[in-house]
Enzyme design. Structure first.
Site, short mmCIF file in Angstrom:
data_model
loop_
_atom_site.label_atom_id
_atom_site.label_comp_id
_atom_site.label_asym_id
_atom_site.label_seq_id
_atom_site.Cartn_x
_atom_site.Cartn_y
_atom_site.Cartn_z
N GLY A 244 26.43 31.55 46.32
CA GLY A 244 25.00 31.54 46.57
C GLY A 244 24.31 30.33 45.96
O GLY A 244 24.93 29.31 45.73
N SER A 245 23.01 30.46 45.71
CA SER A 245 22.18 29.43 45.06
C SER A 245 20.73 29.65 45.43
O SER A 245 20.41 30.29 46.43
CB SER A 245 22.56 27.99 45.47
OG SER A 245 23.89 27.69 45.14
N ASN A 246 19.85 29.09 44.61
CA ASN A 246 18.43 28.97 44.93
C ASN A 246 18.03 27.52 44.80
O ASN A 246 18.57 26.79 43.96
CB ASN A 246 17.54 29.76 43.96
CG ASN A 246 17.94 31.20 43.80
OD1 ASN A 246 17.93 31.97 44.75
ND2 ASN A 246 18.29 31.58 42.58
N ASN A 516 19.90 31.47 50.17
CA ASN A 516 21.12 31.81 50.91
C ASN A 516 20.92 32.69 52.11
O ASN A 516 21.91 33.04 52.76
CB ASN A 516 22.19 32.43 49.99
CG ASN A 516 22.47 31.57 48.80
OD1 ASN A 516 22.30 32.00 47.68
ND2 ASN A 516 22.84 30.33 49.03
#
Length: 806
Positions: A244-246, A516
């Site tokens: 994931g990630s932001n 994501n």
């Protein structure tokens, strides 16, 4: 002009080297030589200046030297992890670690060393990487990118020659060996195909045609379309849940000074070969960039320069498709296209095995790619007497990511970032979010994806594909029809992939954010639509992390006058959107349970009265000192997602739905009872501070870890294995990794705060194996030393001159 610029660059390096030698002792500088008193004549060399937390600032004359310094410095911090990865791409894991050993899955999904070796030896024996290196740019890597790879290999090898390994993970190990530029490129190739062939390694290496003894049974094992659709959807959803990630970029009219802001928060593994490593790379007059590289790569993966900052998030695009083959009934290794017979190509691969005989296996390849008998463990694709499946991975011809990264590193604006993507088209499985000092923002899902248009899928999907494509974006096309080819888009660097016009892109929105989910709500007020299903969905339910992020960043943009400090606060707000939506209702329903008891899944009554007050008092965050966070976390994980809400999702209100906890469901009481019983059995108080039971151990000391799991929707995501006997969540598997908050104040130097959560080195004996982890625990940051005056004023400045002397 070019000759003059190069002379200036050379002079700048020489001047700095001389100046560094005369820095006053009060600056705390220590000078060392990693390879002789002077750069070797005609060889490669670099100057590495270390500042606080072991962050290297690599100064070089050209790209080969820059690669050299980067390879040397990465080896100094991560030699065992790097060496393990090079063993992988050489196909030698079984030779050194045994056939049944388990890889760390940083470079493929292989479940065992043997399948990993069979795949990577096949790549090596077929000289796939060498052929891609030989392709002229932009289809292949540029000369600059190849010089970086060459230099990196030389730098890594020089460190091995000149230093004794002290890391207990590989000290004295025979598998730590010199590498070649092709090995470095092979590692980049493995990262490129991670979402395609790399996902299907086990299915590629075990695929064998049905024998006469198995033909009657195989003929009746066609996959069920409904089951396959569910499996495919779950397989690709797991990518963003696991990593994931932001990231968010803010436009100038939302900030205090009219300049852009960027907060990048990638969620990546805390161990193994997919870690980030932090540095600054400088070629005077040509390149000056700071950020983080994925291990084994010589370019900056995520970072900033004086003009622009960028980050990535794992995208929803599906970087593969399947072709369902119609086989010759007389020979299952022959497939038909428009009635014409085509014989599969055999790749015979031999893998040496420790303590045993070499293993020989044949892989089967077609015009579409390798025959595959599964995608992951839940999606079987049987090879029968009539049907087989071939996997198409457009990134199997993509060694362009280094050039994309170089374009970002030298960009002066978000327009340049987009221009680099359009030229090189090298990113296989991520979105890009960027901001610049002029106040512009960018979100783009510019991925290398198979050119599956919705029209093509409608016209050419098999019955299996008609189920999997809408559910997951995995297209299964009729491989027996020549008119079902992928074609070529205008502007695409090669056939079979989308060109620039098809890529979902949002420019100059007040905020551009991704957590994501698909590109649809990169800005909730300016939704992106009209892209093909293979990129992702429109009008479907968003994750709690996306919903919470949009709430937070849209409120920030509306408030305005933002600074880097606001980004820092957002990173460590540790708000749990699930708690905001459900904790109060859970506490009230808990208090209303007859007799203060609930029935657990084992059928026994559990006294939950204490839990009611703990849930009511919880501050709805996952800070290390938060009391009640652990109880809610364990409860929420046990409550089935399908039984959480009474108000369903609405595409007209995607940020606020679904909502309202379904406390009337029997699943509510069961989940609460089980969570309470679990914590009591482990001796963990229901109101224990989260950090007492969510921690890592570094240097023999517990370090509390803030943040929360994907299901809670926390921006500062961490995923840990539950080990109640060990005290709770005792190690982080993935989560916040290289975090950067970047802006500009009108001066020459960017305003940047960074944090590498798991620290710079994997060597437990290194002073930099846990120092930034302690900062992460305390929610503190590293002030970036980007400009020369800041580097030279570091109290921990240490200068190392490295070269490739023999």
């Amino acid at each position: 002009m070019r000759i003059r610029a190069r002379r200036i660059a050379v002079a700048a390096v020489a001047l700095f080297t001389a100046a560094a030698g005369s820095l006053p002792a009060s600056a705390g500088e220590r000078q060392e030589r990693g390879g002789g008193h002077h750069p070797s004549a005609g060889g490669l060399s670099a100057v590495i200046r270390y500042t606080e937390y072991g962050i290297p600032h690599i100064l070089a004359d050209d790209y080969a030297d820059l690669g050299f310094g980067t390879g040397w410095a990465q080896a100094a911090d991560q030699v065992c992890v790097l060496a393990d990865g090079f063993v992988t791409v050489r196909g030698e894991r079984s030779r050194y670690f045994g056939a049944d050993g388990v890889p760390d899955q940083s470079l493929s999904s292989a479940a065992r060393n043997l399948s990993s070796d069979l795949y990577f030896r096949g790549v090596r024996d077929s000289r796939t990487v060498e052929r891609l290196l030989a392709r002229p740019a932009p289809a292949g890597p540029s000369r600059t990118a190849k010089e970086l790879m060459r230099g990196y290999a030389a730098g890594y090898n020089a460190w091995l020659r000149q230093n004794r390994i002290t890391d207990p993970g590989c000290a004295g190990a025979a598998w730590v060996k010199p590498v070649t530029a092709t090995d470095v490129a092979a590692r980049a190739y493995a990262l490129a195909v991670l979402g395609g062939q790399g996902r299907a390694v086990d299915g590629i290496t075990t695929a064998q045609p049905p024998t006469s003894a198995r033909r009657s049974a195989a003929a009746s094992t066609e996959p069920d379309p409904a089951d396959a659709a569910r499996a495919a959807a779950g397989l690709f959803a797991a990518d963003t849940a696991g990593m994931g990630s932001n990231a968010v970029a803010f436009r100038g009219d939302t900030t205090a000074n009219g300049r852009g802001l960027l907060l990048g928060n990638p969620h990546y593994p805390w161990q193994g070969g997919r870690r980030f490593w932090q540095s600054q790379q400088t070629i005077p007059g040509r390149l000056d960039v700071a950020g983080a590289s994925l291990l084994g790569t010589p370019t900056m993966s995520i970072g900033h320069n004086a003009h622009v900052a960028w980050s990535h998030t794992v995208a929803t695009g599906v970087p593969l498709n399947l072709h369902q083959l119609t086989l010759d009934p007389a020979d299952p290794t022959v497939y038909l296209v428009d009635g014409v017979r085509h014989r599969m190509t055999q790749r015979s691969v031999i893998v040496p095995v420790r303590g045993g005989l070499p293993v020989s296996r044949t892989q089967w390849w077609t015009r579409y790619g390798p025959v595959v008998t599964s995608l992951g463990s839940t999606l079987p694709l049987p090879w029968t007497t009539t049907t087989a499946y071939a996997l198409n991975d457009p990134n199997a011809t993509n060694l362009r990511a280094s050039d994309t990264a170089l374009g970002f590193s030298t960009a002066r604006s978000t327009a340049d970032v987009l221009g680099s993507l359009r030229r090189s088209q090298g990113l296989p499985w991520v979105n890009t979010i960027a901001a610049d000092r002029a106040g512009h923002t960018l979100f783009t899902q510019f991925q290398v994806l198979p050119r599956i248009t919705d029209g093509l899928a409608e016209r050419c999907s098999t019955p299996l594909g008609r189920a999997t494509y809408p559910a997951s974006g995995v297209a299964v096309l009729d491989g027996s029809r020549g008119d079902c080819g992928l074609g070529r888009d205008p502007g695409a660097v090669e056939a079979g992939i989308f060109g620039p016009a098809a890529q979902p892109t949002l420019r100059d929105a007040p905020y551009a954010e991704n957590s994501n989910d698909s590109a649809w709500l990169a800005n909730a007020e300016r939704p992106l639509t009209g892209y093909e299903r293979v990129f992702g969905t429109v009008g479907t339910q968003r994750s709690l992390r996306t919903r919470g992020a949009i709430e937070d960043v849209s409120a920030l943009a509306e408030r305005g006058r933002l600074t880097v400090r606001d980004l820092q606060r957002q990173q460590f707000a540790d708000r749990a959107p699930a708690g905001d939506l459900a904790a109060a209702d859970a506490a009230r329903a808990c208090a209303a349970l007859p007799g203060g008891t609930a029935t657990g899944s084992g059928g026994g009554a559990v006294d939950v009265r204490e839990a009611c007050g703990v849930l009511a008092a919880w501050d709805r965050t996952t800070d290390t000192g938060s009391r009640g966070a652990l109880l809610f976390d364990r409860f929420w994980r046990k409550l089935p997602a399908a039984r959480q809400w009474t108000v369903p999702f609405s595409a007209a209100d995607p940020v606020r739905t679904p909502r309202t906890l379904d406390t009337g469901s029997p699943a509510f009481g069961t989940a609460l009872a089980d969570a309470v019983a679990e914590l009591r059995a482990a001796g963990i108080p229901l109101d224990a501070p989260l950090g007492r039971h969510q921690f890592v151990v570094r240097g023999g000391q517990r370090i509390p870890v803030p943040g929360g799991t994907e299901a809670l929707g926390v921006w500062n995501k961490v995923e840990s294995a539950w080990n109640p006997a060990g005290g709770g969540y005792t190690e982080v598997s993935t989560g916040s990794s290289y975090i950067q908050a970047v802006g500009w104040d009108g001066g020459r130097c960017p305003v940047a705060r960074t944090l590498l959560t798991y620290s710079q080195s994997s060597d437990p004996l290194s002073p930099h194996s846990g120092d930034q982890t302690r900062l992460f625990s305390a929610q503190k940051w590293v002030t970036s030393r980007f400009c020369e005056k800041d580097i030279r004023s570091s109290p921990d400045l240490r200068v190392v001159r490295v070269d490739d002397r023999r």
